[in-house]
Write an enzyme that holds these catalytic residues in place. Structure first.
Site, PDB file in Angstrom:
ATOM      1  N   GLY A  74      -5.609 -24.674  13.494  1.00 46.73           N
ATOM      2  CA  GLY A  74      -7.139 -25.188  12.824  1.00 46.73           C
ATOM      3  C   GLY A  74      -7.624 -24.020  12.075  1.00 46.73           C
ATOM      4  O   GLY A  74      -8.799 -24.118  11.438  1.00 46.73           O
TER       5      GLY A  74
ATOM      6  N   GLU B 125      -3.824 -10.668   2.317  1.00 46.60           N
ATOM      7  CA  GLU B 125      -2.812 -10.848   3.517  1.00 46.60           C
ATOM      8  C   GLU B 125      -2.851 -12.030   3.980  1.00 46.60           C
ATOM      9  O   GLU B 125      -1.650 -12.524   4.563  1.00 46.60           O
ATOM     10  CB  GLU B 125      -2.927  -9.592   4.209  1.00 46.60           C
TER      11      GLU B 125
ATOM     12  N   GLY C  34       0.681  -1.143   0.140  1.00 47.30           N
ATOM     13  CA  GLY C  34      -0.018  -0.069  -0.069  1.00 47.30           C
ATOM     14  C   GLY C  34       0.815   1.262   0.307  1.00 47.30           C
ATOM     15  O   GLY C  34       2.182   1.175   0.030  1.00 47.30           O
ATOM     16  N   SER C  35       0.345   2.244   0.127  1.00 45.30           N
ATOM     17  CA  SER C  35       1.166   3.543  -0.070  1.00 45.30           C
ATOM     18  C   SER C  35       2.109   3.672   1.009  1.00 45.30           C
ATOM     19  O   SER C  35       3.218   4.130   0.833  1.00 45.30           O
ATOM     20  CB  SER C  35       0.085   4.808  -0.005  1.00 45.30           C
TER      21      SER C  35
ATOM     22  N   GLU D 186       3.807   1.487   2.393  1.00 40.34           N
ATOM     23  CA  GLU D 186       5.140   0.454   2.176  1.00 40.34           C
ATOM     24  C   GLU D 186       5.855   1.002   0.797  1.00 40.34           C
ATOM     25  O   GLU D 186       7.085   0.313   0.676  1.00 40.34           O
ATOM     26  CB  GLU D 186       4.360  -0.999   2.053  1.00 40.34           C
TER      27      GLU D 186
ATOM     28  N   HIS E 266       0.326  -4.046   4.553  1.00 46.83           N
ATOM     29  CA  HIS E 266      -0.209  -2.833   4.680  1.00 46.83           C
ATOM     30  C   HIS E 266      -0.747  -2.366   5.749  1.00 46.83           C
ATOM     31  O   HIS E 266      -2.126  -2.766   5.943  1.00 46.83           O
ATOM     32  CB  HIS E 266      -0.992  -2.574   3.437  1.00 46.83           C
TER      33      HIS E 266
ATOM     34  N   HIS F 292      -9.137 -31.110  20.860  1.00 47.05           N
ATOM     35  CA  HIS F 292      -9.982 -30.591  19.980  1.00 47.05           C
ATOM     36  C   HIS F 292     -11.461 -30.657  20.743  1.00 47.05           C
ATOM     37  O   HIS F 292     -11.973 -29.816  21.580  1.00 47.05           O
ATOM     38  CB  HIS F 292      -9.935 -30.728  18.493  1.00 47.05           C
TER      39      HIS F 292
HETATM   40  N1  TZD Z   1     -13.214 -20.397   9.706  1.00 44.53           N
HETATM   41  C1  TZD Z   1     -11.911 -20.591   9.744  1.00 44.53           C
HETATM   42  C2  TZD Z   1     -10.925 -19.478   9.300  1.00 44.53           C
HETATM   43  N2  TZD Z   1     -11.311 -21.594  10.287  1.00 44.53           N
HETATM   44  C3  TZD Z   1     -12.258 -22.561  10.662  1.00 44.53           C
HETATM   45  N3  TZD Z   1     -11.683 -23.857  11.230  1.00 44.53           N
HETATM   46  C4  TZD Z   1     -13.605 -22.551  10.477  1.00 44.53           C
HETATM   47  C5  TZD Z   1     -14.059 -21.447   9.921  1.00 44.53           C
HETATM   48  C6  TZD Z   1     -14.693 -23.675  10.914  1.00 44.53           C
HETATM   49  N4  TZD Z   1     -14.496 -24.812  10.161  1.00 44.53           N
HETATM   50  C7  TZD Z   1     -13.823 -25.855  10.558  1.00 44.53           C
HETATM   51  O1  TZD Z   1     -13.201 -25.998  11.495  1.00 44.53           O
HETATM   52  S1  TZD Z   1     -14.058 -27.194   9.642  1.00 44.53           S
HETATM   53  C8  TZD Z   1     -15.011 -26.369   8.518  1.00 44.53           C
HETATM   54  C9  TZD Z   1     -15.220 -25.101   9.086  1.00 44.53           C
HETATM   55  C10 TZD Z   1     -16.002 -24.135   8.177  1.00 44.53           C
HETATM   56  C11 TZD Z   1     -15.484 -27.240   7.212  1.00 44.53           C
HETATM   57  C12 TZD Z   1     -14.796 -27.045   6.019  1.00 44.53           C
HETATM   58  O2  TZD Z   1     -15.051 -27.642   5.192  1.00 44.53           O
HETATM   59  P1  TZD Z   1     -14.475 -28.510   3.763  1.00 44.53           P
HETATM   60  O3  TZD Z   1     -14.007 -29.678   4.340  1.00 44.53           O
HETATM   61  O4  TZD Z   1     -15.342 -28.347   2.730  1.00 44.53           O
HETATM   62  O5  TZD Z   1     -13.040 -27.552   3.512  1.00 44.53           O
HETATM   63  P2  TZD Z   1     -14.892 -31.063   4.565  1.00 44.53           P
HETATM   64  O6  TZD Z   1     -14.213 -32.233   4.458  1.00 44.53           O
HETATM   65  O7  TZD Z   1     -16.185 -31.044   3.998  1.00 44.53           O
HETATM   66  O8  TZD Z   1     -15.189 -30.919   6.284  1.00 44.53           O
END
Ligand code: TZD
Ligand code: CA
Length: 528
Positions: free
Chosen positions: A401, A47, A25-26, A28, A70, A281
């Site tokens: 995750g 980003e 951006g500006s 940078e 930025h 988890h």
């Molecule tokens: N947003 C972010 C940034 N991270 C996350 N982990 C989630 C939302 C929540 N989330 C999960 O933890 S798994 C999942 C989400 C939305 C589903 C992903 O679906 P996919 O894979 O189509 O990539 P599957 O195999 O259908 O589960």
């Protein structure tokens, strides 16, 4: 007299940092002015993608990734990616341009208000230099902080008028500095650990991502073979620390407290190397460890050591300690564990394909040292069972995750490992968080293979809804996305695979060429 600009680039050069991952951006532009010809700039269009690429690059190369974002808005967009980098001990130097010093106080447009606070708590160190003359010193601190054990992301905000100023002549000292961590425990501690391992009746190893980061995989193989001990991978694994077809390999630990306690029952000693204890988890209350089981964790990270809810911990260099244990441990006369049976092949010719078939096809066709990125959330267990991973640095997954990691990280890993093929297996949901990584792969001709598992849904959330026993949840399906059309829009070649034969053909074609490619596979959603 040298400028802050030229001194900083010389400092980076001396540290072997000549690639800048960024979105400018500006604020940078003065840093990027007269960009040295021995440096590379890799442009990401968002980003989160920039930090994801740098994270993959830093993890796979073991060297710091330098990022330029930025101001506050760019940093904000990168925070999700930063949560993964923080959890994977990725050495990232994240810089952001600040407004010119004269206008920070009036909060002109694009001021990063309270800049050093913005990325906390996901950085080891965060700073905005008090004067232009301090910039090279702050950059030097940032590099050493990111690279020193435990490695991790750091953040530096630099007002844009600083770059043209004269550097402090004493900055030249910074160019010569080397900072190293020395992390082998003393003889007494090591002897005690070796004695506990030798005296254990039925020890088990649990290995984590920092074994792979330290390239200590082969030491762990020797250690397991000498101890004749089974080996589990610590839960929610971001990397693969052990060859998955080795006789000692037992698989990926589940991510529940009670489930882990039960699985490790009967072992008198659990030695954890290079993992937090543990990255749980789903909430699965129960005993952390069964009666009669002791746990000792070796970690590079004092925070991990302190927060473990049970067991002892040793903070040190995971690679050196693994090597010392492997070399000095008394070989056991126990029987060698027997290899897990190979998974049953699944016969299915017509689609939508079962994920098992996709993984078996990839495993059959991909080179033995292929590198896998995983962001297909409902099929992680199947992937670990069905894809043989043999070499160090063969697997990467979002360490916190946070989705949106694997597509850009696959680009960064491929940059760091040009001799190996990188295959990213991405869910149709996950693919949307960082889809613009496709553009960077095309523009820099980075030959990553993207396989999109299109099952039309957030499969893992459907599974989780079952675990939590919540019904009638909105927002769990993602129908109607044409990934081949998206790939085309970003200039990438793509194939749709509706059956096994089409997937085989597409994979052969992808591996025969030196260009990125996207393969969209129609897959069956998990049954629940
Ligand atoms: N947003 C972010 C940034 N991270 C996350 N982990 C989630 C939302 C929540 N989330 C999960 O933890 S798994 C999942 C989400 C939305 C589903 C992903 O679906 P996919 O894979 O189509 O990539 P599957 O195999 O259908 O589960
Ligand atoms: Ca899906």
């Amino acid at each position: 007299m040298a400028s802050v600009h030229s001194t900083t680039y010389e400092l980076l050069r001396r540290q072997g940092i000549t690639t800048v991952f960024g979105n400018p951006g500006s604020n940078e532009l003065p840093f990027l002015k007269d960009f040295p010809t021995d440096f590379n700039y890799i442009l990401g269009l968002h980003e989160g993608v920039v930090v994801g690429i740098a994270d993959g690059y830093a993890q796979a190369s073991g060297t710091p990734g330098f990022v330029n974002l930025h101001s506050a808005a760019g940093t904000g967009n990168a925070m999700g990616a930063l949560s993964n980098a923080w959890n994977s001990h990725s050495p990232l130097i994240i810089t952001a341009g600040q407004q010119t010093r004269a206008m920070v106080g009036v909060e002109a447009l694009l001021t990063n208000v309270d800049a050093a606070n913005l990325p906390r708590p996901l950085v080891k160190w965060s700073y905005e230099p008090a004067s232009a003359q301090e910039v090279p010193h702050a950059m030097s601190r940032a590099i050493h902080m990111a690279s020193m054990s435990p490695r991790g992301p750091v953040y530096l905000s630099v007002p844009y008028d600083d770059w043209a100023r004269e550097a402090d002549p004493q900055s030249s000292h910074l160019l010569e500095r080397r900072v190293v961590s020395a992390g082998l425990p003393g003889d007494a501690l090591l002897a005690d650990l070796l004695e506990q391992l030798s005296n254990a009746r039925n020890p088990v190893l649990v290995l984590g991502p920092d074994v792979d980061a330290a390239k200590a995989n082969t030491h762990c193989v020797t250690l397991a073979e000498r101890l004749k001990a089974p080996v589990w991978v610590a839960p929610s694994a971001p990397r693969c620390p052990f060859p998955t077809r080795h006789p000692c390999f037992r698989g990926l630990l589940p991510a529940g407290i009670a489930a882990i306690g039960k699985l490790l029952e009967g072992h008198d000693l659990v030695l954890v190397l290079g993992a937090p204890v543990f990255r749980y988890h789903q909430y699965d209350p129960g005993q952390y460890l069964a009666q009669g089981t002791r746990l000792i964790a070796v970690t590079c990270d004092p925070l991990e050591a302190a927060r473990a809810p049970m067991g002892d911990a040793i903070v040190g260099d995971v690679g050196l300690i693994a090597a010392a244990l492997a070399e000095r441990v008394t070989p056991s006369s126990r029987a060698m564990p027997t290899a897990l049976p190979l998974p049953e092949p699944v016969e299915q010719l017509a689609g939508p394909l079962r994920p098992e078939v996709v993984f078996d096809t990839i495993d059959e066709i991909a080179p033995h040292d292929a590198i896998y990125l995983n962001e297909s959330t409902s099929t992680t267990a199947l992937m670990w069972q069905r894809l043989a991973m043999r070499s160090p640095g063969s697997y990467y997954f979002a360490a916190a995750g946070g989705l949106g990691f694997a597509m850009p990280a696959a680009v960064g890993v491929q940059l760091a490992e040009p001799e190996r093929r990188v295959i990213a297996v991405i869910g149709d949901g996950s693919a949307n968080y960082s889809i613009t990584a496709l553009w960077t792969a095309v523009q820099y001709n980075i030959p990553t293979i993207f396989i999109i598992m299109n099952n039309g849904t957030y499969g893992a959330l459907r599974w989780f809804a079952g675990v939590l026993q919540v019904e009638n949840v909105p927002g769990l399906d993602v129908p109607g996305i044409d990934f081949c059309a998206l790939a085309k829009g970003y200039g990438m070649q793509s194939f749709k695979a509706q059956d096994r034969g089409q997937l085989e053909d597409a994979l052969h074609q992808a591996l025969a060429q030196h260009a990125p490619i996207l393969i969209e596979v129609s897959t069956l959603a998990p049954q629940n």
